[in-house]
Scaffold this active site. Sequence first.
Site, mmCIF file in Angstrom:
data_model
loop_
_atom_site.group_PDB
_atom_site.id
_atom_site.type_symbol
_atom_site.label_atom_id
_atom_site.label_comp_id
_atom_site.label_asym_id
_atom_site.label_seq_id
_atom_site.Cartn_x
_atom_site.Cartn_y
_atom_site.Cartn_z
ATOM 1 N N GLU A 299 -5.875 -1.934 7.197
ATOM 2 C CA GLU A 299 -5.402 -3.300 6.989
ATOM 3 C C GLU A 299 -4.873 -3.884 8.302
ATOM 4 O O GLU A 299 -4.121 -3.215 8.986
ATOM 5 C CB GLU A 299 -4.282 -3.353 5.950
ATOM 6 C CG GLU A 299 -3.991 -4.786 5.518
ATOM 7 C CD GLU A 299 -2.835 -4.912 4.516
ATOM 8 O OE1 GLU A 299 -2.006 -3.985 4.447
ATOM 9 O OE2 GLU A 299 -2.785 -5.934 3.828
ATOM 10 N N GLY A 433 5.397 0.971 8.508
ATOM 11 C CA GLY A 433 6.287 1.789 7.694
ATOM 12 C C GLY A 433 5.478 2.609 6.712
ATOM 13 O O GLY A 433 5.712 3.792 6.507
ATOM 14 N N ALA A 434 4.485 1.959 6.097
ATOM 15 C CA ALA A 434 3.629 2.629 5.130
ATOM 16 C C ALA A 434 2.443 1.726 4.824
ATOM 17 O O ALA A 434 2.465 0.534 5.128
ATOM 18 C CB ALA A 434 4.398 2.918 3.852
ATOM 19 N N MET A 435 1.391 2.301 4.210
ATOM 20 C CA MET A 435 0.196 1.520 3.865
ATOM 21 C C MET A 435 -0.303 1.947 2.502
ATOM 22 O O MET A 435 -0.452 3.132 2.221
ATOM 23 C CB MET A 435 -0.866 1.745 4.960
ATOM 24 C CG MET A 435 -2.199 1.115 4.643
ATOM 25 S SD MET A 435 -2.092 -0.706 4.572
ATOM 26 C CE MET A 435 -3.372 -1.059 3.360
ATOM 27 N N HIS A 468 7.808 -0.234 -2.849
ATOM 28 C CA HIS A 468 6.964 -1.309 -2.318
ATOM 29 C C HIS A 468 5.482 -0.917 -2.411
ATOM 30 O O HIS A 468 4.654 -1.667 -2.929
ATOM 31 C CB HIS A 468 7.381 -1.568 -0.861
ATOM 32 C CG HIS A 468 6.606 -2.634 -0.158
ATOM 33 N ND1 HIS A 468 7.137 -3.876 0.098
ATOM 34 C CD2 HIS A 468 5.348 -2.650 0.342
ATOM 35 C CE1 HIS A 468 6.239 -4.610 0.734
ATOM 36 N NE2 HIS A 468 5.142 -3.883 0.889
ATOM 37 N N GLU A 469 5.167 0.267 -1.918
ATOM 38 C CA GLU A 469 3.757 0.676 -1.871
ATOM 39 C C GLU A 469 3.188 0.909 -3.270
ATOM 40 O O GLU A 469 2.027 0.627 -3.531
ATOM 41 C CB GLU A 469 3.583 1.936 -1.014
ATOM 42 C CG GLU A 469 4.087 1.816 0.416
ATOM 43 C CD GLU A 469 3.554 0.603 1.151
ATOM 44 O OE1 GLU A 469 2.412 0.186 0.877
ATOM 45 O OE2 GLU A 469 4.281 0.044 1.999
ATOM 46 N N HIS A 472 2.173 -2.265 -4.843
ATOM 47 C CA HIS A 472 0.881 -2.725 -4.334
ATOM 48 C C HIS A 472 -0.292 -2.158 -5.123
ATOM 49 O O HIS A 472 -1.385 -2.723 -5.097
ATOM 50 C CB HIS A 472 0.699 -2.271 -2.883
ATOM 51 C CG HIS A 472 1.262 -3.213 -1.865
ATOM 52 N ND1 HIS A 472 1.042 -4.563 -1.895
ATOM 53 C CD2 HIS A 472 2.013 -2.979 -0.757
ATOM 54 C CE1 HIS A 472 1.643 -5.121 -0.844
ATOM 55 N NE2 HIS A 472 2.246 -4.182 -0.150
#
Length: 1024
Positions: A299, A433-435, A468-469, A472
């Site tokens: 991304e 931070g993260a994906m 959060h992830e 998503h």
Amino acid sequence: MEFFLPPNRASLPRNMIENSMFEEEPDVVDLAKDSTTFPALDPDEVTYEPRSSRLLVRGLGENDMDDDEEDCESSARLLGMSFMNRSSAHRSNSSPYTRQAPPRSCSRPSSRTIVVCVLFLVIVASVTMVFYFLPGCTFTKAGCRKPNKTNPMEPVYPISTNGDLFPWAQLRLPQSIKPLSYDLTLNPDLDKMTFTGRTVINMSILHSTNRIVFHVGLKRIFCVLMNKLFTFFFDVTVLEYKPRQQLAVNFSEELKAGQYCVLTMEYSANFSNAYDGFYNSSYIDEDGNKRVLAATQFEPLSARKAFPCFDEPAFKATFLIKISRKKTYMTLSNMPKAKSTNLSNGLVQDEFEKTSINMSTYLVAFIVADFTPNTKNVSETQVSVYSVPEKNGHTEYALTITSKLLEFYNNFFDINYPLKKLDLVAIPDFLAGAMENWGLITFRETTLLVGKKSSLLEKQVVASVIAHELAHQWFGNLVTMRWWNDLWLNEGFATYMEYMSLQEVSPDLETVLRFRALDKDALNSSHAVSTDVNTTEQVEEMFDSVSYEKGASILLMLNASFPGDQQFRKGIIEYLKQFSGLNTDTDDLWNSLTQVLSTHHMNVSQMMTSWTSQKGFPLVTVNLMGNQVTLTQEHFLLTSDNTTHTSSLWNIPVTYVNDSCSLAPECRQVFTLKNKSDTFKLSKNVTWLKLNYKNTGFYIVDYGKDGWSVLTQALISNVGVLTHEDRASLIHNIFALSRLGRVPFRQVLNLLKYVSADTETSPVTEALLQLNNIYRQLEKRQESNLASRMKNFIMIKFRNLMANQTWEEEENVSKQELRSALLEMACSLNDENCIQQATSLFKKYMQSNGSLRIPGDLQQTVFTVAGQSDETWDALFNIYAHATYDSEKRKMLKGLASTQNPQRLVQILLSGLSGSLIQTQELPLVISTMCQSFAGCLFAWDFIQENWDRLIEKFPIGSFAIQTIIKSVTFQSSTQAQLNKVQAFFSGLKERGSQMRSVQEALETIKLNQRWMDRNLPTLRRWL
Ligand SMILES: [Zn+2]
């Protein structure tokens, strides 16, 4: 995607410090110009288009497909081709990065490994189509050139790599082709740091066309093959337009709507040595050995760097992925492993199940590493947390909280997580931070791993990023924005849900809503939540606090407009179900919510469009006369000369409480302000009103001179007359109004009279943040006298509270947060007691040889104090070099970067750039830390100017990392000289970054600081 939050309260919005991506120009042979590497083709074979690539195109059945690879190679031999790649020869050989540099195989044309081959096969689905094509194969130059120069309405086509016109003139791909499924075969070689791949794309033709345009960001050029051995064959041209990473395959005959075709490509490339695409990473294991691994970060625009694809979120398809590996490695991808096959070369090929749902390319992921899992079954899903083997003991908390959150979301969204497995992987070298890759979420180690002794505050970081992830997986993965202009549909929701879910799932973490987008959104350079995105830089720039925090804030405001949480929840369930597996835009969301939520009082779509389609937010002025209330709205727009006015109006659900009922949720009342001004009557006379109850609305309130005085008086009499969120919002609002020039600074100081009596985290940290900002600006103007008086002022306001803080383990999260903010401030202002305590704790820590643990919330204070003296700096650096636990390591790095010693400052910056002792991913953190002090910021600014080109090589123009760097180095400047320097540097960058929104933001901010200082220096001199 989530940015990693800095423990840097004073300067940056919560939850955002850096972005993840780094882009390299694709490095592709210029077919036309590089005659030395272009294969000598038989003249018969290139009669019609000598400067274009020619491809093999044939009608084929199942069996033919299996021969593709062989075809490619044998054809090459047949033609005596040397495959082309001049790319690496043109690149610098002096790569400073510690990652293993890929071999320069391309400069050795004799080696088999450099062979780069692409075979395009268009499979015509029916024999009819084949026969249709064959007789029509007449190829002329004119047929390949689309634009008609005589027609002024035709778009301006760019020039391809080979000098021909490229047949597509837009950033976004044509809609005529729809990819249905991808078969990806990848053969990574972790010794040579290269990979080969084969991509087969099955496509459907939606509108008749004679070209396929898609994305290729791979470094090696395709060789051009043609072979007359095949029965069905006709010529095509292949053109490339590098700036947009687009490739066009032109056919002289039309592909007809309704037909299907298959495109097969083979290629090889080096691993990216940045943080995007298919990139290599490494870590040092317990025995001191270097271990290498490969992971992906796609991304927003980097899937194309690992495989050719239609790299836009709306081109969803299914994926079948196969990866070969050595037996000592394991592989992971989005789906569970289906089978492993031993290959004749001694390697193993892992094949993953075909994705069960259509997925956007940016969510594809794969990893080759030697990680170990910690696994648990949750409902129908197998959840695993992976880390490097020696950190496996740090995965327990992540596994527990993920399990709880997964169950919560399954229930909350009323749609079960759709995959059979969910992996969370801590990657040692990771910029974001993260994906949220579907089924394979990747993290920094800091945002996933916590030790058993970690404090709740450290766990809060991990839990928030996981929440959060996971959100998503629904918002983003299941329902995806159509284009990057609506990135907020992903990020605003995920940011909102991290708070919402954790308040339910883990109330002990005391997660509070604290979005900070107002300051950025008050500038003229801000943008609407949903805005035009027409360049790759603009795609990168969408990853900012407007998409994340303003997006979350307006959802919070909408939710708060309804009684209870359930109505809003019903609305989003409706939206998710209606668009499951599809792409949406902002209107789709509002229309869905309108169906469920609208009442005769409120039309959701009408109300929310006013928040997503215009930049900025309103200033609401309230005038209270007895029981009559007049509200007026205007655009809260900070401009340095007050000349810009807009006619923007918002549909604002204004909430309010009053002096007789101000704390309980039942006290809250709502009035919807749609016009410029409106009046309503209260049921009885009140002394004061507090608007924006609990700060859930995205607006600022001005109470007028008398209104502010009455509220100040009420707080001085009794701090508890308002909730802590309301007190924090009063402090924020009055500083913002002073910046706007609406309220004299005297009034601000007046409100702060009450602050010494406040002991709660949010109002105290808000006041510290605002005062620290002024103090740092004075310091950077070298107003040393005033700066030291401001220091005294802060100490007087908070001395008691600071002195009351303990240096032992503290259980309560909110107290930890308060304590760390107060002590960091006290020590940074050289409070003797604070420095003495921190120094003594650091000494004990060193003497214990690491066995003593400094409480997590105190570590930053202690390490920063240690960074100030030469002796302890060396000791800290030594510990840093050997530390393995990432979250402590980052705090040590901040301590090291806060030194005032010029040599060391330079040493840290250069180490960060080279990635030698300090990972390059930490450079934005290093710069933002240094910029807290006058001296540090001077060095950082010189460094940025000298190394700009290398910085934008590492972090893409417009990315969050670059945004952070620019903001850090400019946001506390307030003099004309500083403004001139910043302006001169950035305007000289031209296409290397001068157009970035963050540059405009920086210039506006300095001018605003300058105006504020000009106006308020006399007041400060008088009052401090
Ligand atoms: Zn995100």
